[in-house]
Design an enzyme around this catalytic site. Structure first.
Site, mmCIF file in Angstrom:
data_model
loop_
_atom_site.group_PDB
_atom_site.id
_atom_site.type_symbol
_atom_site.label_atom_id
_atom_site.label_comp_id
_atom_site.label_asym_id
_atom_site.label_seq_id
_atom_site.Cartn_x
_atom_site.Cartn_y
_atom_site.Cartn_z
ATOM 1 N N TYR A 100 0.750 -1.055 -0.017
ATOM 2 C CA TYR A 100 -0.052 -0.100 0.014
ATOM 3 C C TYR A 100 0.890 1.270 -0.005
ATOM 4 O O TYR A 100 1.876 1.264 0.717
ATOM 5 C CB TYR A 100 -1.073 0.004 1.244
ATOM 6 C CG TYR A 100 -1.684 1.360 1.241
ATOM 7 C CD1 TYR A 100 -2.817 1.539 0.764
ATOM 8 C CD2 TYR A 100 -1.224 2.490 1.995
ATOM 9 C CE1 TYR A 100 -3.565 2.527 1.035
ATOM 10 C CE2 TYR A 100 -1.896 3.542 2.231
ATOM 11 C CZ TYR A 100 -3.096 3.687 1.681
ATOM 12 O OH TYR A 100 -3.735 5.118 1.839
ATOM 13 N N GLU A 189 -3.922 7.363 -3.768
ATOM 14 C CA GLU A 189 -3.298 6.014 -3.320
ATOM 15 C C GLU A 189 -3.367 5.084 -4.270
ATOM 16 O O GLU A 189 -4.033 4.978 -5.097
ATOM 17 C CB GLU A 189 -4.018 5.619 -1.832
ATOM 18 C CG GLU A 189 -5.408 5.328 -2.002
ATOM 19 C CD GLU A 189 -6.059 4.896 -0.797
ATOM 20 O OE1 GLU A 189 -5.895 5.016 0.187
ATOM 21 O OE2 GLU A 189 -6.902 3.975 -0.757
#
Ligand code: GDP
Ligand code: MN
Length: 381
Positions: A100, A189
């Site tokens: 991530y 993101e």
């Protein structure tokens, strides 16, 4: 403003982030045609403004010949209350590991903050909650940007034993930061950032939120807005120049000024109720704004009572009173209304309201308690 995954991927590709190609389709036939063109196994992905699409069945692998049937299942499905109108068709990547990488604008430090984790793919909130040591946060000084040593530090946090992958990740983080700053984002993101069995580092999912206040500076981004993917009441409010946020409660609030709107919501909660929305009709309210505000609030089937809370300063309370009278003549109310107003032209406003069969008071506590009771189906105190 939220944008779709495929749009975010275009913005990231423009900075050089390695992302598999792909195109969007609005029908199963179109998805099939794209899949044929790409060849091999594809991933079909619902394009909706919400996360957790994978868990909800909105992200599916389709082998050659399966794309049409898979797209048919995904187009039209509901994910977190949003209908899927289009899908992204992209070649399936083989995945060895999922990480991530994200940047959020952090109000506390007033800086963009990187958040990275080698435990990507699943809910990052869950990782943050149960294994916070697997997340590394790094605030960035916007005067200097993401410096090379910082990018490498984050890269090594993801891939401690592999300088090649750490470098690849560091480079992608620099590109993500550029895209974040250039497009006035409050969030950007990549989840998952994957490593393939061949050792390539790729972004397979992207999410970007553009700060609404940046849109004036970025007319090219305004075109990315997809109103069919947004809450209809919020679209209506934006087009009427009202600040509106839909919430889950049943007391519809119409207030002038953001501070008073917050205080009103607090008081609704304090007296045991739940606000159905945040709505600020702004400083200089003309009757038209009130008419629009009532239209938006009454279109929410959850609203069981409406609460007006107006503090007249620049806002003339008689304007608001006229707005209420006009709006309810056009569309008679089906739910009770409680009106509190005080300040500029209060006497005139009260007269307009009583002449038209409304009652109003100037006491905020009393009005809020009354609205909460009415929303609960009880009698007003
Ligand atoms: P989200 O659930 O809305 O975040 O959607 P994602 O695009 O992140 O997809 C969810 C999951 O589907 C990912 O974490 C991957 O495990 C899987 N996935 C997505 N794209 C691919 C792909 O190209 N190949 C494979 N094998 N899995 C994928
Ligand atoms: Mn994802």
């Amino acid at each position: 403003m939220n944008i779709h995954e495929y749009q975010a991927k275009e913005l990231l590709r423009a900075e050089g982030v390695p992302i598999p190609p792909g195109r969007v389709a609005t029908s199963a036939a179109e998805a099939e045609a794209i899949a044929k063109e790409l060849g091999g196994t594809v991933v079909i992905k619902a394009q909706v403004h919400t996360g957790g699409r994978g868990k909800a069945g909105g992200v599916k692998l389709a082998k050659a010949g399966e794309a049409r049937a898979t797209a048919e299942k995904i187009i039209g499905m509901q994910i977190n209350g949003l209908t899927v109108h289009q899908v992204l068709v992209t070649p399936a990547a083989d995945i060895a590991t999922e990480a991530y990488v994200g940047i959020i604008l952090d109000r506390a430090s007033r800086k963009p903050v990187f958040m990275v984790s080698p435990a990507g793919g699943i809910d990052i909130e869950e990782v943050a909650h149960s294994t916070p040591e697997k997340i590394r946060k790094m605030p960035i000084d916007t005067r200097f940007g993401l410096l090379p040593y910082q990018a490498m530090e984050l890269g090594f946090f993801l891939f401690p034993d592999d300088v090649k992958k750490a470098r690849a990740a560091a480079k992608i983080m620099g590109q993500l930061y550029t895209a974040f700053m250039k497009n006035g984002c409050s969030l950007a993101e990549i989840n998952p950032l994957v490593v393939t069995p061949a050792g390539d580092v790729l972004a397979l999912d992207a999410k970007m939120t553009v700060d609404d206040n940046e849109l004036d500076r970025h007319p090219e981004l305004v075109a990315l807005r997809d109103e069919t993917a947004e809450e209809p009441s919020e679209v209506m409010a934006r087009n009427a120049n009202l600040t509106f946020i839909k919430l889950d409660g049943d007391v519809g609030c119409v207030v002038n000024g953001a501070g008073l709107a917050m205080a009103t919501m607090d008081l609704v909660k304090y007296y045991g109720g739940d606000p159905a929305n945040f709505l600020d009709i702004g400083g200089s309210s003309n009757p038209e704004k009130v008419v629009n505000a009532l239209k938006i609030i009454t279109s929410d089937p959850n609203v069981k009572a409406i609460l007006f809370n107006i503090f007249g300063g620049i806002t003339r309370t008689d304007d608001v009173a006229n707005g209420i009278v006009t709006a309810t003549k056009q569309n008679p109310l089906k739910v009770p209304i409680v009106i509190r107003l005080t300040g500029t032209n209060e006497e005139i406003a009260m007269k307009i309201l009583t002449e038209n069969g409304f009652s109003a008071s100037s006491d905020m506590d009393e009005a809020v308690q009354k609205a909460v009771a009415l929303a609960k189906g009880g009698k007003a105190a």
